[in-house]
Design a protein around this motif. Structure first.
Motif, PDB file in Angstrom:
ATOM      1  N   ALA A  49       1.686  -5.276  -2.747  1.00 16.27           N
ATOM      2  CA  ALA A  49       0.581  -5.402  -1.791  1.00 16.27           C
ATOM      3  C   ALA A  49       0.844  -6.540  -0.807  1.00 16.27           C
ATOM      4  CB  ALA A  49      -0.726  -5.632  -2.536  1.00 16.27           C
ATOM      5  N   THR A  50       1.369  -7.638  -1.310  1.00 16.98           N
ATOM      6  CA  THR A  50       1.651  -8.784  -0.444  1.00 16.98           C
ATOM      7  C   THR A  50       2.714  -8.434   0.586  1.00 16.98           C
ATOM      8  OG1 THR A  50       1.099 -10.322  -2.214  1.00 16.98           O
ATOM      9  CG2 THR A  50       2.456 -11.178  -0.421  1.00 16.98           C
ATOM     10  N   GLY A  54       2.400  -8.049   4.662  1.00 16.78           N
ATOM     11  CA  GLY A  54       3.244  -8.856   5.530  1.00 16.78           C
ATOM     12  C   GLY A  54       4.038  -8.004   6.489  1.00 16.78           C
ATOM     13  N   GLY A  55       4.549  -6.873   6.011  1.00 18.19           N
ATOM     14  CA  GLY A  55       5.292  -5.954   6.872  1.00 18.19           C
ATOM     15  C   GLY A  55       4.416  -5.350   7.944  1.00 18.19           C
TER      16      GLY A  55
END
Length: 59
Positions: A49-50, A54-55
């Motif tokens: 999820a992080t 970020g992408g």
């Protein structure tokens, strides 16, 4: 019928105390492994999820 029941009782292999102990130990080990795997999965889900978020921000 009673003769049949007695025959079945003697034919059934009843586990000993050591067999029960082995099963209990295996069950506890399996529970510990499951707990560790659950924590690992939760960690990886947070990582996914992080990195996905970020992408998304980069594009």
């Amino acid at each position: 019928m009673n003769a049949l029941n007695k025959t079945l009782e003697t034919a059934i292999d009843h586990p000993s105390k050591t067999d029960y102990r082995k099963l209990w130990v295996e069950a506890v080990e399996t529970m510990a492994e499951n707990t560790a795997l659950k924590r690992r999965i939760e960690f990886l889900e947070r990582e996914i999820a992080t990195h996905a978020f970020g992408g998304w921000q980069l594009h």
